[in-house]
Scaffold this active site. Structure first.
Site, PDB file in Angstrom:
ATOM      1  N   THR A   1       0.854  -1.190   0.000  1.00  0.00           N
ATOM      2  CA  THR A   1       0.000   0.000   0.000  1.00  0.00           C
ATOM      3  C   THR A   1       0.889   1.239   0.000  1.00  0.00           C
ATOM      4  O   THR A   1       2.116   1.140  -0.085  1.00  0.00           O
ATOM      5  CB  THR A   1      -0.914   0.038   1.244  1.00  0.00           C
ATOM      6  N   ARG A   2       0.270   2.406   0.127  1.00  0.00           N
ATOM      7  CA  ARG A   2       1.032   3.660   0.183  1.00  0.00           C
ATOM      8  C   ARG A   2       1.424   4.007   1.623  1.00  0.00           C
ATOM      9  O   ARG A   2       1.918   5.107   1.890  1.00  0.00           O
ATOM     10  CB  ARG A   2       0.200   4.791  -0.440  1.00  0.00           C
ATOM     11  N   LYS A   3       1.242   3.064   2.540  1.00  0.00           N
ATOM     12  CA  LYS A   3       1.644   3.283   3.928  1.00  0.00           C
ATOM     13  C   LYS A   3       3.142   2.991   4.043  1.00  0.00           C
ATOM     14  O   LYS A   3       3.571   1.901   4.422  1.00  0.00           O
ATOM     15  CB  LYS A   3       0.830   2.405   4.865  1.00  0.00           C
ATOM     16  N   THR A   4       3.918   3.996   3.671  1.00  0.00           N
ATOM     17  CA  THR A   4       5.369   3.887   3.666  1.00  0.00           C
ATOM     18  C   THR A   4       5.973   5.000   4.514  1.00  0.00           C
ATOM     19  O   THR A   4       5.271   5.909   4.963  1.00  0.00           O
ATOM     20  CB  THR A   4       5.901   3.985   2.226  1.00  0.00           C
TER      21      THR A   4
ATOM     22  N   THR B   1       4.899  -3.424   4.446  1.00  0.00           N
ATOM     23  CA  THR B   1       5.882  -2.362   4.689  1.00  0.00           C
ATOM     24  C   THR B   1       5.834  -1.794   6.106  1.00  0.00           C
ATOM     25  O   THR B   1       6.738  -1.055   6.494  1.00  0.00           O
ATOM     26  CB  THR B   1       5.673  -1.199   3.698  1.00  0.00           C
TER      27      THR B   1
END
Length: 292
Positions: free
Chosen positions: A135-138, A276
């Site tokens: 996902t964009r949870k970085t 992540t």
């Protein structure tokens, strides 16, 4: 596959920024050791998938050092004790100048690659034909490294950023007034080149998104069995109308321990933030060879 070929020149600037962050003024330790040529060995001391090689290389390239690898990127490392995986050669102070930055990158990237590989192995064992994505949870400032680790581990990166695909979540819908209106507004600026994904909390919302022209429908926070039932209903309902232009994605609370319970033939994409987030780092160390 050599994923290093995906990298444009911007990663070199990112590495320069990392080095600048770590040494913003004087290198006091470097003054102590000086410019004497040295060799240092990179050791892996825990299970991991070797990932982040181009970033590690670039750290030392910018410092005038060279790196020789004994293992290939993407290789599963499972040392008994410690395993020598690379050799760094250059001036002592330059090796030490890049040591921590290079290790931080490698430890995290390899940890993410290991998590991705384990999920990928579950996918193969269970025969799931869909896509499993991150996902964009970085981490801000570290996204490129983390997404790279996902690829090396065998999973999909999902969208890289807000400009890569249009994802309309609950806040977008509420702010716009309806799913239909949000999709129409998104299409008016995204054109034909960008896919539109809509987060849905029910079958009714999914139907509205599909009717509005969404390319991907995310069934958010559905339980394993509830997900399977909803996905089957949606696919059958729209297939009866001759509509099959959309993909179904499942997301929300899925972990390495529970992902298999979400696998089904009606789900096209399974996205997991735990690829992540909360990932243990792989233990690497860099040791200068002691001279007699």
């Amino acid at each position: 596959m050599d994923y290093a070929h995906l990298l444009a020149t911007n990663y070199k600037r990112i590495i320069a920024d990392y080095l600048q962050e770590d040494v913003p003024s004087f290198d006091y330790g470097g003054y102590v050791v000086g410019e004497e040529p040295q060799e240092a060995t990179l050791y892996c001391k825990a299970e991991g998938v070797l990932a982040g090689v181009p970033f590690f290389d670039e750290v030392f390239h910018q410092l005038g050092c060279s790196v020789e690898w004994f293992n290939m990127e993407g290789e599963l490392l499972n040392p008994q004790g410690k395993l020598a995986v690379a050799r760094v050669t250059g001036p002592a102070r330059k090796i030490l100048l890049g040591e921590r930055t290079a290790l931080n990158i490698l430890c995290r990237c390899s940890g993410i690659a290991l998590r991705a590989r384990k999920v990928h192995d579950i996918q193969k064992a269970e025969g799931f034909k869909g896509v499993i994505a991150a996902t964009r949870k970085t981490t801000p400032g570290f996204r490129l490294v983390e997404k790279y680790g996902v690829l090396v581990g065998g999973l999909d990166t999902h969208r890289m950023d807000l400009s890569s695909m249009i994802m309309l979540k609950d806040n977008h819908i509420w702010s716009s007034g309806s799913i239909t209106k949000a999709v129409q507004q998104a299409r008016s600026v995204g054109g034909f080149a960008l896919k539109i994904e809509v987060e849905c909390q029910s079958e009714e919302e999914a139907d509205e998104a599909i009717a509005a022209g969404a390319d991907i429908v995310m069934l958010d926070n559905f339980t394993g069995e509830g997900l399977k039932a909803a996905a089957k209903n949606i696919k059958q309902r729209w297939a009866a109308k001759g509509v099959n232009h959309f993909l179904l994605e499942s997301s929300g609370g899925i972990t390495i321990d529970t992902c298999a319970s979400y696998f089904c033939e009606d789900i096209d994409v399974l996205s997991m933030s735990t690829v992540t987030q909360g990932v243990p780092h792989v233990d690497f160390s860099l040791k200068i060879t002691q001279k007699n």
